[in-house]
Design an enzyme around this catalytic site. Sequence first.
Site, PDB file in Angstrom:
ATOM      1  CG  ASP A  51       1.452  24.775  14.502  1.00  0.00           C
ATOM      2  OD1 ASP A  51       1.381  24.777  15.741  1.00  0.00           O
ATOM      3  OD2 ASP A  51       0.871  25.601  13.790  1.00  0.00           O
ATOM      4  CG  PHE A  56      -5.511  21.545  13.387  1.00  0.00           C
ATOM      5  CD1 PHE A  56      -5.552  22.923  13.205  1.00  0.00           C
ATOM      6  CD2 PHE A  56      -6.466  20.770  12.731  1.00  0.00           C
ATOM      7  CE1 PHE A  56      -6.537  23.508  12.409  1.00  0.00           C
ATOM      8  CE2 PHE A  56      -7.449  21.345  11.934  1.00  0.00           C
ATOM      9  CZ  PHE A  56      -7.483  22.721  11.774  1.00  0.00           C
ATOM     10  CG  HIS A 113      -8.329  27.528  15.244  1.00  0.00           C
ATOM     11  ND1 HIS A 113      -8.390  28.794  14.699  1.00  0.00           N
ATOM     12  CD2 HIS A 113      -7.504  26.819  14.422  1.00  0.00           C
ATOM     13  CE1 HIS A 113      -7.620  28.848  13.616  1.00  0.00           C
ATOM     14  NE2 HIS A 113      -7.072  27.665  13.426  1.00  0.00           N
ATOM     15  CD  GLU A 159      -0.313  27.467  16.997  1.00  0.00           C
ATOM     16  OE1 GLU A 159       0.368  26.504  17.407  1.00  0.00           O
ATOM     17  OE2 GLU A 159      -0.581  27.643  15.796  1.00  0.00           O
ATOM     18  CG  ASP A 191       1.615  29.100  13.073  1.00  0.00           C
ATOM     19  OD1 ASP A 191       2.685  29.331  12.491  1.00  0.00           O
ATOM     20  OD2 ASP A 191       0.794  28.247  12.695  1.00  0.00           O
ATOM     21  NE  ARG A 212      -5.816  32.551   9.048  1.00  0.00           N
ATOM     22  CZ  ARG A 212      -5.442  31.555   9.840  1.00  0.00           C
ATOM     23  NH1 ARG A 212      -5.087  30.380   9.345  1.00  0.00           N
ATOM     24  NH2 ARG A 212      -5.411  31.730  11.145  1.00  0.00           N
ATOM     25  CD  GLN A 227      -3.910  28.319   6.182  1.00  0.00           C
ATOM     26  OE1 GLN A 227      -3.884  29.440   6.685  1.00  0.00           O
ATOM     27  NE2 GLN A 227      -4.155  27.232   6.899  1.00  0.00           N
ATOM     28  CE1 TYR A 229      -7.193  24.548   2.002  1.00  0.00           C
ATOM     29  CE2 TYR A 229      -6.652  22.833   3.590  1.00  0.00           C
ATOM     30  CZ  TYR A 229      -7.590  23.546   2.864  1.00  0.00           C
ATOM     31  OH  TYR A 229      -8.913  23.239   3.013  1.00  0.00           O
ATOM     32  CE  LYS A 244      -0.792  27.945   9.214  1.00  0.00           C
ATOM     33  NZ  LYS A 244      -1.508  28.335  10.436  1.00  0.00           N
ATOM     34  CD  GLU A 302     -11.036  30.658  15.315  1.00  0.00           C
ATOM     35  OE1 GLU A 302      -9.810  30.854  15.498  1.00  0.00           O
ATOM     36  OE2 GLU A 302     -11.741  29.999  16.089  1.00  0.00           O
TER      37      GLU A 302
END
Lengths: 429, 429
Positions: free
Chosen positions: B134, B136, B141, B210, B242, B246, B249, B253, B262, B373
């Site tokens: 994946d 970015f 974003h 995505e 995807d 959150r 994460q 992360y 994920k 967002e």
Amino acid sequence: MKSWLPIPPGSHFSLANIPFGIISTTAIPARRPAIAIGAHVLDISTFAKEGGFAKLQNFPSDKLAVFSEPTLNSFAALGRPVHRVVREYIRDVFREDTPYPEALQTNEALKKAALIPLSEVETHLPLAIGDYTDFFAGRNHAHNVGTLFRGAANALQPNYNHLPVAYHGRASSVVVSGTPLHRPVGQVLPAPGATTPVFKPSGRIDIELEIGTFICKGNALGHPIPLKQADDYIFGYVLMNDWSARDIQQWEYVPLGPFNAKNFGTTISAWVVLADALEPFRTQGLTNETELQSYLREERKDNVLDINLEVSLSTAKGNSRTITRTSSKNLLWSWPQMIAHHTISGCNLRTGDLLGSGTVSGFEEGTHGSILEQTKAGKFPVEIGGGEVRNFLADGDTVVIKGWSGSNEDGLVGFGECSGQILAAVTQV
Amino acid sequence: MKSWLPIPPGSHFSLANIPFGIISTTAIPARRPAIAIGAHVLDISTFAKEGGFAKLQNFPSDKLAVFSEPTLNSFAALGRPVHRVVREYIRDVFREDTPYPEALQTNEALKKAALIPLSEVETHLPLAIGDYTDFFAGRNHAHNVGTLFRGAANALQPNYNHLPVAYHGRASSVVVSGTPLHRPVGQVLPAPGATTPVFKPSGRIDIELEIGTFICKGNALGHPIPLKQADDYIFGYVLMNDWSARDIQQWEYVPLGPFNAKNFGTTISAWVVLADALEPFRTQGLTNETELQSYLREERKDNVLDINLEVSLSTAKGNSRTITRTSSKNLLWSWPQMIAHHTISGCNLRTGDLLGSGTVSGFEEGTHGSILEQTKAGKFPVEIGGGEVRNFLADGDTVVIKGWSGSNEDGLVGFGECSGQILAAVTQV
């Protein structure tokens, strides 16, 4: 326990082991399963076809074809109870007092066809790997590297003792022991404090000494594997060298983790030591004072494996030194904890998935599983001998990891070698 | 260009498209390749067996069996020149002025056997995925989320404009459109500033809008794919969601990237729109003022695709709203740049590898590819209608992504839907 087949002293492949792999030979180029025993392999594809498994009990009789496939996936998928009876049966076939002499010992034609000197076989990846996940369970390593990258105050992140940190690795570039790898090129910062990268071959190729675990069966998406059942999902273990380009890593890894620093290659040893073979070598891992969430709480204290590990570095000029001696017990998290955490989100494992432990380092000098730690990020070179020193790996260097448990008296349970050479970069920069 | 087969107005599957997928039916449960056309699919396994490809030129005649396999991997591996002739041939078969009427149009038996209403087929993963990576590359974003996670000053990391940031994702949990996913459980911090996690179902399930790219051919380990050749490695595109937890994460992360946040599932649309079909919709991506390293320098300006994207959210109560409208051109990096970077280390791609673009967001409100967002990390809920609002996804919510290029006059080149519903967590905590 003795074998009618002479097993050289110090062999990793004693009767107590019986590790599984995939071989090919000049005579038969097709890839097929084998077990390693002393200085030989038994081609179990031929052995199965010629009736060698005739006396095997508790094995699904319609599944003998798993021994003729080019990977061990179908065998692994049969589950640990089946691995157990097959391993014990093959061990019994080789015992001095074997109850099945006609299966091999007295069958000269089959011995000639199926018992092949190790030196005459080529080994291949033992399983087709679905996903490869690399954990970070070697707390000493995490602490040492965290100190070098972020300073002692931030060495271990706040999450470290709460969960087995991991990232998804690259499955396509996992290679079997003996496969040379080209030095990667990429973006690196030219000096500390620089903000604009340069494009060049990595100047900081390193090793990571790890244990790898192959998964034998999968869980359904959405349905985590409880810690208490996790042992049933382990096929066996290999040695692993998770090669790392430290300069590429340092520039790229924030915020989404290592990518090109790791994906140019990961080397594993050829012979999968089955989970049962290492059961006698359980011990206690590193102590975690943190109160764990329920899904990670483990009752048994002997939750990790005590495998002696050695790393040697040989240069193109022929100088060589053992640069690391440690034990695989230097892990904060057990495999069941890692599996439980991996799947707690509902993530599905599949037969053939490969999990890496993270780099295994001890506490003292000479026990570090990476050159980064040994040289304090390249500042204090390691002497190899013959006047050669290394801050990181040079082109032509070969790194060999060895690992074994047990004693010569009871029979070693070892992995053979996990070996790889770094070749010059291919790409013109 | 018109077809003898009625194609409903607004269909994503016009003659200009001809996307490939894998289907099964009640009558024939075996998975097999098909193309989508209007409100139908053409079962190309049956079509091939019944001689439908008899007039196909420049196709390796010993390879017709690729159309009877349960995935598209073998077809993909034939390479772009072969995809091109097959796609154009099938388009010609359906043209009103087809040069090959006997191939299908006038063959009533074959039409009955091979032309199946879309509503009667089940779709499956189009390719067996080796590795899933994946990227970015959606800079809007990255900037928005970086601001929320680390503050505006550190929103984009220093490396962001120098290289296409990426991480290795989880291939096993990539699912086809329509597959429901259970809400993951895991470790999250109970409040801002907390240092001890709690164990619970994620309270912040999000989407990521995505584009996915399937790779059709591999490179040898150690040998990077030059940017100028990278287009030849692209089989085609899918829509991708995807899914992201959150709260999980944010706790997990650092330092190695997202893992359980994920790996519980990634949804892709069922029909692969071939690279050729989207060639007419090239445009310029986001401008990068940074001087790039040689391996990332691109001459062509129309380096990204302009695909209209829409995200709608439907609740279990039946309220529904389109929450996002944007275009796939909102990427800083092109696919050739991503492929060149992925392999610059020597990493090998393989047929069936899946690459994600990273979340696509525009600049304005209503163009954001994640709920994170849109709601500023949950602070400003989105109104769905009927009195329902969402900070993040609730159990029972269904998210549908749609994507298409072109016009009704020339024929839409679309993906159909990429749909998924979030079910309640399975695990008792």
